[in-house]
Design an enzyme around this catalytic site. Structure first.
Site, PDB file in Angstrom:
ATOM      1  NE  ARG A   1      -4.178   1.636   4.520  1.00 52.04           N
ATOM      2  CZ  ARG A   1      -2.986   2.260   4.463  1.00 52.04           C
ATOM      3  NH1 ARG A   1      -2.154   1.993   3.489  1.00 52.04           N
ATOM      4  NH2 ARG A   1      -2.650   3.146   5.369  1.00 52.04           N
TER       5      ARG A   1
ATOM      6  CG  ASP B   1       0.124  -0.071   5.031  1.00 49.13           C
ATOM      7  OD1 ASP B   1       0.633   0.528   4.065  1.00 49.13           O
ATOM      8  OD2 ASP B   1      -0.876  -0.812   4.925  1.00 49.13           O
TER       9      ASP B   1
ATOM     10  CG  HIS C   1       1.346  -3.587   1.006  1.00 48.93           C
ATOM     11  ND1 HIS C   1       1.483  -3.637   2.373  1.00 48.93           N
ATOM     12  CD2 HIS C   1       0.857  -2.354   0.724  1.00 48.93           C
ATOM     13  CE1 HIS C   1       1.090  -2.492   2.898  1.00 48.93           C
ATOM     14  NE2 HIS C   1       0.716  -1.688   1.926  1.00 48.93           N
TER      15      HIS C   1
ATOM     16  CG  HIS D   1       4.886   0.328   1.953  1.00 49.90           C
ATOM     17  ND1 HIS D   1       4.619   0.238   0.607  1.00 49.90           N
ATOM     18  CD2 HIS D   1       3.704   0.619   2.550  1.00 49.90           C
ATOM     19  CE1 HIS D   1       3.334   0.474   0.386  1.00 49.90           C
ATOM     20  NE2 HIS D   1       2.746   0.694   1.549  1.00 49.90           N
TER      21      HIS D   1
HETATM   22  C1  SIN Z   1      -1.163   0.568   0.400  1.00 52.10           C
HETATM   23  O1  SIN Z   1       0.028   0.789   0.220  1.00 52.10           O
HETATM   24  O2  SIN Z   1      -1.610   0.293   1.508  1.00 52.10           O
HETATM   25  C2  SIN Z   1      -2.107   0.639  -0.779  1.00 52.10           C
HETATM   26  C3  SIN Z   1      -2.063  -0.581  -1.594  1.00 52.10           C
HETATM   27  C4  SIN Z   1      -2.835  -0.451  -2.874  1.00 52.10           C
HETATM   28  O3  SIN Z   1      -3.388   0.618  -3.158  1.00 52.10           O
HETATM   29  O4  SIN Z   1      -2.909  -1.435  -3.604  1.00 52.10           O
END
Ligand code: SIN
Length: 282
Positions: A273, A100, A258, A98
């Protein structure tokens, strides 16, 4: 500063700098922004940062936003906790390819992800270069999709697990947006494939030239969407990063996807994040 390219597709590891300092240093922050445009995802190890410094680095790229379902760090709006342990709720939705929050009208421009604690092995994150994914499509497919638009929705992933009244309330706050299937990067002008786990269907597939008769008139569109979404799975477009406490990743959400690999339960993984607001895709 040392810059080491990590794969042929994307990513670079930067050493010899302090990100905490970059939050307050225009030259350093400018150099990081340039490197991000070039490599799409940047990695830094052993960064000694607190949440305020983490937010300050991310704010060099734009305003920060919270997530409607994820807990934010006390006193530091814009930093969310992606903390997983055997005690935390069973929701683990980051293991799908995805960009984000494409369920927003203006999805994030990027994010800064900091590892607080990680399992001894496992819990890696993968990224894919979606400009390369677009570039390598057959020409006839590129021509077919260049003007297509698609609907994105939370419902196709994490909201599907919620009670219907919560789903409806969330849809009031975040009506499902429509985005171009091929997005142009606002700075580099490069084109990227922009469909992912949040994409539900094309909204303008059936034009005069595509009208079919009979009961299966939408089959072609569903197959095409599945094919496009699957492009992020091609290893040649990817990079896989192994976390260590204090490591940080900064990515450009406009041209990468990612996938957080969910191979580590019952171990603990704690990530913070900062999500940076973005523009309306065009
Ligand atoms: C995310 O999807 O932004 C999280 C990525 C992660 O936890 O490695």
């Amino acid at each position: 500063m040392k810059v080491e390219t990590l794969t042929c597709a994307l990513g670079a590891e930067i050493s010899g700098i302090s990100l905490a300092e970059a939050g307050a240093n225009d030259d350093l922050a400018g150099a990081i922004e340039d490197l991000l445009l070039k490599h799409k995802v940047l990695f830094f190890r052993d960064q000694d940062m607190n949440d305020a410094q983490h937010a300050a680095v991310a704010r060099r790229f734009g305003e920060l936003e919270d997530h409607p379902l994820t807990t934010s760090v006390n006193g530091e709006p814009g930093i969310i906790r992606i903390w997983k342990s055997p005690e935390s709720p069973p929701e683990r939705y980051e293991n799908s390819w995805h960009n984000d929050a494409t369920w927003r009208e203006c999805p994030p421009m990027g994010a800064v992800l900091r590892c607080i604690e990680c399992p001894p092995v496992g819990g890696d994150t993968m990224w894919a270069n979606m400009e390369l994914a677009f570039e390598r499509l057959p020409d006839r497919v590129k021509e077919d999709i260049i003007d297509l638009r698609a609907r994105h929705s939370m419902e196709s992933t994490f909201m599907a697990a919620k009670p219907i009244q919560d789903q409806l309330a969330m849809k009031e706050r975040f009506p499902d947006p429509e985005h171009p299937v091929v997005r142009t990067h606002p700075v580099t002008k490069a084109k990227a494939l922009f469909v992912n786990a949040f994409t539900t269907h094309f909204t303008n597939f059936l034009t005069a030239s595509r009208v079919r008769y009979g009961q299966d008139y939408t089959d072609g569109s569903g197959e095409l969407l599945r094919y496009l979404i699957s492009q992020a799975q091609i290893p040649e477009y990817q990079l896989r990063w192994r976390w260590t406490p204090g490591a940080v990743a900064i990515w450009d959400n406009r041209c990468t996807q990612h996938y957080a690999v969910m191979d580590y339960p019952p171990c603990v993984r704690r990530m913070n994040r900062a999500t940076i607001m973005g523009d309306r895709p065009f």
